[in-house]
Structure formats: structure tokens, C-alpha cells
Design a protein around this motif. Structure first.
Motif, PDB file in Angstrom:
ATOM      1  N   VAL A   1     -57.109  45.954  21.380  1.00 52.80           N
ATOM      2  CA  VAL A   1     -56.315  46.998  20.731  1.00 52.80           C
ATOM      3  C   VAL A   1     -55.954  46.531  19.323  1.00 52.80           C
ATOM      4  CG1 VAL A   1     -54.138  48.265  20.822  1.00 52.80           C
ATOM      5  CG2 VAL A   1     -55.383  47.755  22.939  1.00 52.80           C
ATOM      6  N   LEU A   2     -56.270  47.358  18.331  1.00 51.96           N
ATOM      7  CA  LEU A   2     -55.927  47.039  16.942  1.00 51.96           C
ATOM      8  C   LEU A   2     -54.423  47.157  16.771  1.00 51.96           C
ATOM      9  CD1 LEU A   2     -56.809  46.423  14.010  1.00 51.96           C
ATOM     10  CD2 LEU A   2     -56.976  48.901  13.683  1.00 51.96           C
ATOM     11  N   LEU A   3     -53.778  46.055  16.376  1.00 47.90           N
ATOM     12  CA  LEU A   3     -52.328  46.075  16.163  1.00 47.90           C
ATOM     13  C   LEU A   3     -51.986  46.472  14.742  1.00 47.90           C
ATOM     14  CD1 LEU A   3     -51.200  42.837  18.039  1.00 47.90           C
ATOM     15  CD2 LEU A   3     -51.112  45.206  18.836  1.00 47.90           C
ATOM     16  N   THR A   4     -52.671  45.866  13.778  1.00 43.17           N
ATOM     17  CA  THR A   4     -52.380  46.135  12.382  1.00 43.17           C
ATOM     18  C   THR A   4     -53.517  45.635  11.508  1.00 43.17           C
ATOM     19  OG1 THR A   4     -50.661  45.951  10.672  1.00 43.17           O
ATOM     20  CG2 THR A   4     -51.147  43.965  11.921  1.00 43.17           C
ATOM     21  N   SER A   5     -53.547  46.074  10.276  1.00 45.78           N
ATOM     22  CA  SER A   5     -54.507  45.594   9.284  1.00 45.78           C
ATOM     23  C   SER A   5     -53.729  45.154   8.059  1.00 45.78           C
ATOM     24  CB  SER A   5     -55.496  46.694   8.894  1.00 45.78           C
ATOM     25  OG  SER A   5     -56.301  47.044   9.982  1.00 45.78           O
ATOM     26  N   LEU A   6     -54.114  44.000   7.520  1.00 47.87           N
ATOM     27  CA  LEU A   6     -53.451  43.460   6.340  1.00 47.87           C
ATOM     28  C   LEU A   6     -54.433  43.440   5.180  1.00 47.87           C
ATOM     29  CD1 LEU A   6     -51.890  40.364   8.127  1.00 47.87           C
ATOM     30  CD2 LEU A   6     -50.739  42.515   7.594  1.00 47.87           C
ATOM     31  N   PRO A   7     -54.062  43.973   4.019  1.00 49.88           N
ATOM     32  CA  PRO A   7     -54.975  43.963   2.882  1.00 49.88           C
ATOM     33  C   PRO A   7     -55.056  42.576   2.243  1.00 49.88           C
ATOM     34  CG  PRO A   7     -52.892  44.940   2.246  1.00 49.88           C
ATOM     35  CD  PRO A   7     -52.807  44.658   3.722  1.00 49.88           C
TER      36      PRO A   7
ATOM     37  N   GLU B   1     -56.202  40.417  -1.417  1.00 49.07           N
ATOM     38  CA  GLU B   1     -56.145  40.693  -2.854  1.00 49.07           C
ATOM     39  C   GLU B   1     -57.454  41.279  -3.370  1.00 49.07           C
ATOM     40  OE1 GLU B   1     -54.477  37.932  -5.598  1.00 49.07           O
ATOM     41  OE2 GLU B   1     -53.159  37.096  -4.069  1.00 49.07           O
ATOM     42  N   ALA B   2     -58.557  40.998  -2.698  1.00 47.27           N
ATOM     43  CA  ALA B   2     -59.870  41.469  -3.152  1.00 47.27           C
ATOM     44  C   ALA B   2     -60.233  42.838  -2.586  1.00 47.27           C
ATOM     45  CB  ALA B   2     -60.937  40.444  -2.775  1.00 47.27           C
ATOM     46  N   GLY B   3     -59.330  43.445  -1.826  1.00 47.22           N
ATOM     47  CA  GLY B   3     -59.581  44.784  -1.306  1.00 47.22           C
ATOM     48  C   GLY B   3     -60.154  44.832   0.101  1.00 47.22           C
ATOM     49  N   ALA B   4     -60.321  43.692   0.741  1.00 47.27           N
ATOM     50  CA  ALA B   4     -60.782  43.663   2.128  1.00 47.27           C
ATOM     51  C   ALA B   4     -59.574  43.808   3.051  1.00 47.27           C
ATOM     52  CB  ALA B   4     -61.529  42.355   2.403  1.00 47.27           C
ATOM     53  N   ASP B   5     -59.803  43.763   4.331  1.00 47.69           N
ATOM     54  CA  ASP B   5     -58.720  43.851   5.310  1.00 47.69           C
ATOM     55  C   ASP B   5     -58.880  42.779   6.364  1.00 47.69           C
ATOM     56  OD1 ASP B   5     -57.203  46.288   4.540  1.00 47.69           O
ATOM     57  OD2 ASP B   5     -59.114  47.278   4.930  1.00 47.69           O
ATOM     58  N   VAL B   6     -57.748  42.265   6.846  1.00 45.91           N
ATOM     59  CA  VAL B   6     -57.729  41.373   8.000  1.00 45.91           C
ATOM     60  C   VAL B   6     -57.141  42.202   9.138  1.00 45.91           C
ATOM     61  CG1 VAL B   6     -56.817  39.251   9.008  1.00 45.91           C
ATOM     62  CG2 VAL B   6     -57.451  39.305   6.587  1.00 45.91           C
ATOM     63  N   HIS B   7     -57.962  42.438  10.167  1.00 41.53           N
ATOM     64  CA  HIS B   7     -57.538  43.229  11.319  1.00 41.53           C
ATOM     65  C   HIS B   7     -57.018  42.288  12.398  1.00 41.53           C
ATOM     66  CE1 HIS B   7     -59.443  46.698   9.545  1.00 41.53           C
ATOM     67  NE2 HIS B   7     -60.577  46.037   9.455  1.00 41.53           N
ATOM     68  N   ILE B   8     -55.876  42.627  12.978  1.00 43.69           N
ATOM     69  CA  ILE B   8     -55.285  41.829  14.055  1.00 43.69           C
ATOM     70  C   ILE B   8     -55.356  42.647  15.333  1.00 43.69           C
ATOM     71  CG2 ILE B   8     -53.240  40.619  14.882  1.00 43.69           C
ATOM     72  CD1 ILE B   8     -52.298  40.490  11.950  1.00 43.69           C
ATOM     73  N   TYR B   9     -55.906  42.025  16.379  1.00 38.33           N
ATOM     74  CA  TYR B   9     -56.099  42.697  17.661  1.00 38.33           C
ATOM     75  C   TYR B   9     -55.313  42.004  18.764  1.00 38.33           C
ATOM     76  CZ  TYR B   9     -60.195  44.657  15.329  1.00 38.33           C
ATOM     77  OH  TYR B   9     -61.033  45.292  14.451  1.00 38.33           O
ATOM     78  N   ARG B  10     -54.860  42.777  19.744  1.00 40.18           N
ATOM     79  CA  ARG B  10     -54.317  42.239  21.000  1.00 40.18           C
ATOM     80  C   ARG B  10     -55.470  42.329  21.986  1.00 40.18           C
ATOM     81  NH1 ARG B  10     -50.343  39.464  22.071  1.00 40.18           N
ATOM     82  NH2 ARG B  10     -48.907  40.805  20.989  1.00 40.18           N
ATOM     83  N   ASP B  11     -55.942  41.181  22.446  1.00 42.48           N
ATOM     84  CA  ASP B  11     -57.058  41.138  23.377  1.00 42.48           C
ATOM     85  C   ASP B  11     -56.574  41.437  24.793  1.00 42.48           C
ATOM     86  OD1 ASP B  11     -58.976  40.491  21.388  1.00 42.48           O
ATOM     87  OD2 ASP B  11     -58.269  38.424  21.404  1.00 42.48           O
ATOM     88  N   THR B  12     -57.510  41.723  25.677  1.00 45.93           N
ATOM     89  CA  THR B  12     -57.166  42.135  27.034  1.00 45.93           C
ATOM     90  C   THR B  12     -56.446  41.046  27.822  1.00 45.93           C
ATOM     91  OG1 THR B  12     -59.367  41.509  27.787  1.00 45.93           O
ATOM     92  CG2 THR B  12     -59.035  43.806  27.167  1.00 45.93           C
ATOM     93  N   ASP B  13     -56.588  39.792  27.393  1.00 46.23           N
ATOM     94  CA  ASP B  13     -55.883  38.706  28.081  1.00 46.23           C
ATOM     95  C   ASP B  13     -54.509  38.437  27.483  1.00 46.23           C
ATOM     96  OD1 ASP B  13     -56.496  37.479  25.693  1.00 46.23           O
ATOM     97  OD2 ASP B  13     -57.631  35.838  26.583  1.00 46.23           O
ATOM     98  N   GLY B  14     -54.091  39.268  26.508  1.00 44.35           N
ATOM     99  CA  GLY B  14     -52.781  39.106  25.895  1.00 44.35           C
ATOM    100  C   GLY B  14     -52.775  38.250  24.642  1.00 44.35           C
TER     101      GLY B  14
END
Length: 89
Positions: free
Chosen positions: A29-35, A37-50
Motif C-alpha cells: 500500500v502506497l503511504l506517501t510520496s516525497l519529492p 530536488e531533481a523532480g523525482a519522487d521517493v514512494h513509501i509503501y507499507r508491505d503486507t508483512d507490516g
């Protein structure tokens, strides 16, 4: 020389009645995305094992451990200088 294969298999997703039907595991499950400085994103996920995992659309870094935290992803977002990668056509 003629080579004949005797290996046969059922197409993926089909069963012969003796195997259990394959069911893929639930997606993270995607929790959040962090931008970055170069315009990319770091996506943070909660995996099924927690646990948490993250991936960067700039440099491609994927991180997963039991100790991956949002702070880890925030630090990566603050330091990654790679622009977003182009998606395959």
C-alpha cells in the motif's frame, strides 16, 4: 540430429485440478510520496508483512528492511539529485 522436447506445462493461471489455484500476494500500500530536488519522487509503501519499503523514481534505489523508516526515505529524497527516469515505451 533431431531434438524433441517431452516437457509440457499448463499455461500460467490454469490448473489441472490437483493443484491449488495460484493467488498473487496482496500488493503493498502506497503511504506517501516525497519529492526530490531533481523532480523525482521517493514512494513509501507499507508491505503486507507490516514493514516499510521505498523506491526512488530518480536513481531507482529500492530499500526494504525491517528498520526502513519514513525518515530514511526523507533523507534519500533530500539527497537524490537524479531527475525522474523515462518510462519504457
Amino acid at each position: 540430429m533431431t531434438v524433441t522436447s517431452t516437457f509440457t506445462s499448463a499455461p500460467v493461471g490454469l490448473t489441472t485440478g490437483t493443484e491449488a489455484a495460484y493467488s498473487p500476494p496482496p500488493a503493498p500500500v502506497l503511504l506517501t510520496s516525497l519529492p526530490t530536488e531533481a523532480g523525482a519522487d521517493v514512494h513509501i509503501y507499507r508491505d503486507t508483512d507490516g514493514s516499510l519499503s521505498s523506491d526512488c523514481t530518480g536513481c531507482g534505489e529500492y530499500a526494504w528492511t525491517l528498520v526502513t523508516t519514513k525518515q530514511f526515505a526523507q533523507e534519500h529524497a533530500a539527497t537524490c539529485l537524479r531527475p525522474p527516469r523515462q518510462l519504457a515505451a
